[in-house]
Structure formats: structure tokens, C-alpha cells
Motif scaffolding. Structure first.
Motif: not given
Length: 261
Positions: A183-199
Motif C-alpha cells: 500500500v505504501e507503493i500504491f500511495i506513492y505511485q498514485y501521488l506521483n503519477r508514475g514519475s520516478k522516485g521509487i528506489v
């Protein structure tokens, strides 16, 4: 997004719209995060935003030791979860921060090896220091959640994620089995519209062959939390669609890898 009109009378006036866009983007993310949080809580968005602004804290990476990352051991009494791993000493070392000013939200499973997670953090930290010439600030649940305000802090997790520049995923062998991690990945992905930033950094056995991940099969400690989290993902993007995009959780190498989900 259309660009803002820029007056050219002076260099200072030219810079103002750039700063405004950055601030507006940060504010939008936090507000969108509060809308997700409100679906998981009985609090209003206004109250959640107030709590997040008051309670957002971070810890210098060099304050985290290997023992701080040791989690759940076989046979441990889980009746005290999620407060069993809070550390008042670490919490006292945290500093209050503005939402948007923290370098990374540390996403990890307490079922994975503390040693492997610590090694991965050290590698990421070396890369960060080399690039930015300073110590990174991270949101680490054991330190940044307050025992005195635990329920409020847990309700603010989406805004805390929005307040961090990166989502630092320590993808151990049990990571994809833990619902809150996904869910943490889901939240970050949702907020960033697929932009880079997940390491995403693979650790331990997660560097072996990939396997299919289904968020509907992931577990968390409280059944009532599980029902709310699954319902949220299903309502926003659909659990099947989200799960199909998680193949990159198990990466091939042990190096820090920036991956867009």
C-alpha cells in the motif's frame, strides 16, 4: 499542465513562478494524500492535514543502527503490534519537518533480516552522500511514529509518504507478502503519477527469481486494517491492475536501482 505566465522585468520576478509551481505541486500531493487517508480513517481531511503537519518528523540516516532494524522473531508475542517496535530513544533523536522536506520514506518489512536491511541502507546512504554532500533525512517508522500519538500518526501515513522525495523500498523476501508495504507503493505511485522516485533495493532471497505478487493475498496484523486497505486499492485503481505492475519488486542485482512503477 499549462505553464504560468512569467513577467520578465527582473530576474527575481522570473524565478517566482518556478518556486510557485514547486510549492503548488507539493501542496497538491499532500492534499491528495489526505483524501486517501480520509478513506481509511474516521477523521476529516482538514483534521488529518493538521495532524500530519504537526506530527511529521524525520531521522538522520546515520542515527540508525543494525539492531534498530531487527524485527519480528519466531515465537514473538504479537499482541502488542504495531507498538512493539517503537523506540522512544530513537524518537527523541528525530526532528520536526515540513511536509516535502524529507529525503526518503523507508518502506520495509519487519519480517525481513535486520542485517540485510542495514547493509542496503548503508549502500544507499553512501550514494546519497556522494551526490548531495550531506546526511539524508529519512522517515523510519520505529523512530518517527510516536507511542503517545500512535493512532493519529498511523492515520497520517499517506501524508507522510507525500512529504518525502523518494520511497526507499528494501525489498526482502517477505516484503511483497506484507499489505502495508504494498500500500505504501500504491500511495506513492498514485501521488506521483508514475514519475520516478521509487528506489527499490533487493535484499536476501528477493534477488532470486521473481514471482507473481497479488495484493489481495498480502497480510497485515489487524483484519480491520486489511479490509480497509484492500478496499481502497480496489476502489482507486483495482487490485488486479495494481498487482500486475509489481513485477519489478524482485530486481536482479543488489545495487540501488531507481524504478518507476
Amino acid at each position: 499542465q499549462s505553464s504560468l505566465p512569467i513577467k520578465t522585468a527582473s530576474p527575481r520576478m522570473c524565478l517566482t513562478p518556478v518556486v510557485s509551481r514547486h510549492a503548488a505541486s507539493r501542496t497538491t500531493k499532500v492534499e491528495e494524500a489526505s483524501s486517501l487517508a480520509a478513506r481509511l480513517s474516521d477523521k476529516s481531511q482538514r483534521d488529518l492535514l493538521r495532524l500530519a503537519g504537526r506530527n511529521f518528523r524525520a531521522l538522520r540516516l546515520d542515527a540508525i543502527s543494525e539492531t534498530d532494524l531487527i524485527g519480528i522473531k519466531r515465537g514473538m508475542d504479537m499482541s502488542r503490534r504495531p507498538s512493539f517496535n517503537l523506540c522512544p530513544k530513537l524518537h527523541a533523536a528525530t526532528v520536526p519537518c515540513q511536509l516535502g522536506d524529507v529525503d526518503a520514506f523507508l518502506s520495509h518489512s519487519w519480517h525481513d533480516s535486520g542485517l540485510e536491511k542495514w547493509k542496503a541502507l548503508q549502500a544507499w546512504g553512501r550514494d546519497f552522500r556522494k551526490k548531495h554532500h550531506r546526511e539524508p533525512l529519512v522517515w523510519f517508522d520505529k523512530a518517527c511514529l510516536s507511542a503517545a500519538n500512535l493512532n493519529d500518526d498511523l492515520a497520517c501515513i499517506p501524508m507522510f509518504i507525500a512529504g518525502c522525495s523518494e520511497l526507499l523500498v528494501l525489498a526482502g523476501s517477505t516484503y511483497s507478502e506484507r499489505l502495508w508495504c504494498l500500500v505504501e507503493i500504491f500511495i506513492y505511485q498514485y501521488l506521483n503519477r508514475g514519475s520516478k522516485g521509487i528506489v527499490a533495493i533487493p535484499i536476501g532471497n528477493s534477488q532470486q527469481a521473481s514471482h507473481t505478487v497479488d495484493i489481495r493475498e498480502a497480510q497485515c496484523f489487524r483484519q480491520q486494517d486489511r479490509e480497509k486497505l484492500i478496499s481502497l486499492v480496489e476502489a482507486v485503481v483495482g487490485c488486479k491492475h495494481f498487482s500486475e505492475g509489481l513485477g519489478c519488486l524482485h530486481l536482479r542485482s543488489g545495487k540501488t536501482t531507481s524504478t518507476t512503477y
